[in-house]
Write a protein that holds these residues in place. Structure first.
Motif, short mmCIF file in Angstrom:
data_model
loop_
_atom_site.label_atom_id
_atom_site.label_comp_id
_atom_site.label_asym_id
_atom_site.label_seq_id
_atom_site.Cartn_x
_atom_site.Cartn_y
_atom_site.Cartn_z
N TRP A 63 25.82 57.09 35.19
CA TRP A 63 24.48 57.12 35.68
C TRP A 63 23.33 57.08 34.59
CZ3 TRP A 63 22.36 56.89 40.31
CH2 TRP A 63 23.29 57.41 41.33
N LEU A 64 23.83 57.19 33.25
CA LEU A 64 22.96 57.21 31.91
C LEU A 64 22.72 55.77 31.84
CD1 LEU A 64 21.34 57.99 29.59
CD2 LEU A 64 23.62 58.13 28.29
N ALA A 65 23.74 54.90 31.77
CA ALA A 65 23.84 53.47 31.68
C ALA A 65 22.90 52.62 32.90
CB ALA A 65 25.06 52.76 31.55
N TYR A 66 23.20 53.11 34.15
CA TYR A 66 22.32 52.51 35.28
C TYR A 66 20.89 52.87 34.96
CZ TYR A 66 20.96 51.27 39.79
OH TYR A 66 20.50 50.69 41.00
N ARG B 103 23.19 48.68 28.00
CA ARG B 103 24.38 47.72 27.83
C ARG B 103 25.43 48.22 26.81
NH1 ARG B 103 24.23 42.24 29.53
NH2 ARG B 103 25.41 41.68 27.61
N ARG B 104 24.97 48.92 25.88
CA ARG B 104 25.90 49.58 24.77
C ARG B 104 26.50 50.58 25.27
NH1 ARG B 104 29.24 48.83 21.32
NH2 ARG B 104 29.55 50.51 19.63
N VAL B 105 25.75 51.69 26.19
CA VAL B 105 26.58 52.80 26.80
C VAL B 105 27.52 52.19 27.74
CG1 VAL B 105 26.30 54.56 28.26
CG2 VAL B 105 24.44 54.14 26.40
N LEU B 106 27.46 51.23 28.21
CA LEU B 106 28.43 50.41 29.25
C LEU B 106 29.84 49.96 28.41
CD1 LEU B 106 27.12 48.20 31.90
CD2 LEU B 106 27.99 50.60 32.28
N ALA C 50 28.38 44.78 37.20
CA ALA C 50 29.03 43.39 37.26
C ALA C 50 28.22 42.45 37.18
CB ALA C 50 29.82 43.23 38.62
N ALA C 51 26.88 42.57 37.61
CA ALA C 51 25.92 41.39 37.53
C ALA C 51 25.19 41.58 35.93
CB ALA C 51 24.75 41.73 38.30
N GLU C 52 25.28 42.68 35.28
CA GLU C 52 24.86 42.70 34.01
C GLU C 52 25.93 42.18 33.04
OE1 GLU C 52 22.06 43.48 31.26
OE2 GLU C 52 22.06 43.70 33.07
N GLN C 53 27.08 42.46 33.35
CA GLN C 53 28.45 42.41 32.50
C GLN C 53 29.33 41.48 33.19
OE1 GLN C 53 29.45 45.94 30.67
NE2 GLN C 53 27.84 45.62 29.06
N PRO C 54 29.11 40.09 33.76
CA PRO C 54 30.18 39.54 34.61
C PRO C 54 31.73 39.46 34.02
CG PRO C 54 28.13 38.20 34.31
CD PRO C 54 28.31 39.47 33.33
#
Length: 398
Positions: A127-130, A149-152, A199-203
């Protein structure tokens, strides 16, 4: 079956049916009174969110992450920044790009305040990353997107694993891989719109596989269409969790909520909703009263759930096309709101007995009950929604 609400019920609750139309057509202003009431009750001026369900009034990474999302939905940038600063400084040692936030902050036995449990909670992390990714997009702040992106990346490294032939999300980095063949999972940590956005952010990430296996997880964990709070996966077999066997309650209620929030164009929405149909039958058997606890094996319910459960179930029943149950949940939420805002005995005589029973509000309303209410009623009022790619639209920016 098309879902129908009476005009009076819609006006009382401030609800509109979610759809592809622009948010401006709802006639809503950018201000969100329910968010303001929540913030006044649970968010300190320094950005700390207080969970009032425990005597020590601790803070969790979940509470911080949910509140960041609500601040974004409300277009409340000042609070968003304050919440983010407190989360970074107190839960992540001053650097969210270097470590995942610890899940609980509070008072130690010696009276000092600080991190009580530094283990991360993966639902809060996602939720934080989103919230960071979408805040970066909607407010045009590339630094927030980079931080998201880094949290992901940290979450993938610590919390996403292969087990039993599936890609699964561990509830935290430590303590949930019980042995080489067994993991302990929480189905309510999986939110399809989030996974689509990631998935759209990090294919090249695990998010598409995790989205697909989310449905398999819920299907396996919910044999009667009732989600458990916790479940174990051992060598590809779904087993009851030994610490809370076959119980669906405060965690599991979010499974129904997240399914209901999923965009109608997502191909996984229909099978996910189908795997959660059992709750409607339990509520019907109880005369319209959602249970506080349900046995997911035999379908028996016990206890009276807080009104936030009804708010969480409302989008799910709407998505399932169950007009009767959606109307019943809306009545409960309306009755609870009336009871909180008016004097004792303010409920009209026409309020159904089940709604009247559930309208006895917590005094004051608890943090978690209000979180569920903000998610459920905010969505139904079209203050926010998720597109098929998981991106967020809000009443202040579509």
């Amino acid at each position: 079956m098309a879902l129908m609400f009476t005009r009076r019920a819609l006006l009382q609750l401030g609800l509109a049916l979610p759809g592809a139309a622009a948010a401006s057509r709802t006639g809503l202003s950018a201000s969100w009174p329910q968010w303001e009431a929540y913030a006044a009750a649970f968010i300190q001026r320094d950005g700390r969110v207080i969970d009032d369900q425990h005597a020590t009034r601790y803070t969790t990474s979940e509470g911080q992450a949910y509140s960041l999302f609500f601040a974004l939905v409300a277009g409340d940038r000042t609070r968003f920044e304050t919440l983010l600063d407190w989360t970074r400084d107190h839960l992540a040692g001053g650097d969210l790009g270097a470590r995942l936030p610890g899940w609980r902050w509070g008072r130690h036995d010696d009276g000092q305040w600080g991190l009580v449990d530094a283990n991360a909670a993966s639902d809060a992390d996602l939720w934080l990353a989103y919230a960071l990714l979408e805040a970066g997009r909607l407010w045009r702040e590339p630094g927030w997107r980079r931080l998201g992106r880094r949290v992901l990346a940290l979450s993938v490294e610590a919390e996403v694993v292969r087990a039993g032939g599936l890609t699964v999300l561990l509830p935290g980095p430590l303590g949930f891989r019980l042995d080489e063949d067994t993991v302990r999972l929480n189905p309510s940590y999986l939110v399809l719109p989030q996974l689509r956005r990631f998935a759209a952010e990090q294919p090249d990430g695990p998010w598409r596989d995790l989205a697909f296996d989310t449905v398999r997880c819920v299907q396996g964990a919910a044999p009667r269409g009732l989600a458990p709070d916790w479940v174990r996966l051992r060598a590809g077999r779904w087993l009851p969790d030994s610490t809370a066997p076959d119980v669906g309650s405060y965690d599991a209620i979010r499974c129904y909520l997240w399914a209901g929030l999923t965009h109608a164009g997502d191909p996984l929405r229909a099978p996910l909703l189908a795997s959660l149909r059992g709750m409607a039958g339990v509520i019907r058997a109880r005369g319209g009263v959602p249970p506080q606890h349900v046995n997911v094996r035999d379908g028996t319910g016990s206890g009276t759930a807080p009104s936030g459960f009804a708010a969480a179930l409302l989008p799910c029943f709407h998505a399932l096309g169950d007009a009767a149950q959606a109307q019943a949940m809306a009545a409960i939420v309306n009755a609870a709101r009336t009871a909180r805002q008016g004097p004792a005995g303010a409920l009209p005589d026409a309020v159904a007995p089940s709604a009247r029973l559930l309208a006895q509000p917590e005094q004051p309303p608890t943090y978690y009950d209000q979180v569920l209410a903000l998610f459920g009623t905010g969505f139904m009022a079209r203050r926010y929604g998720f597109r098929a790619d998981g991106s967020l639209w809000t009443v202040w920016r579509s």
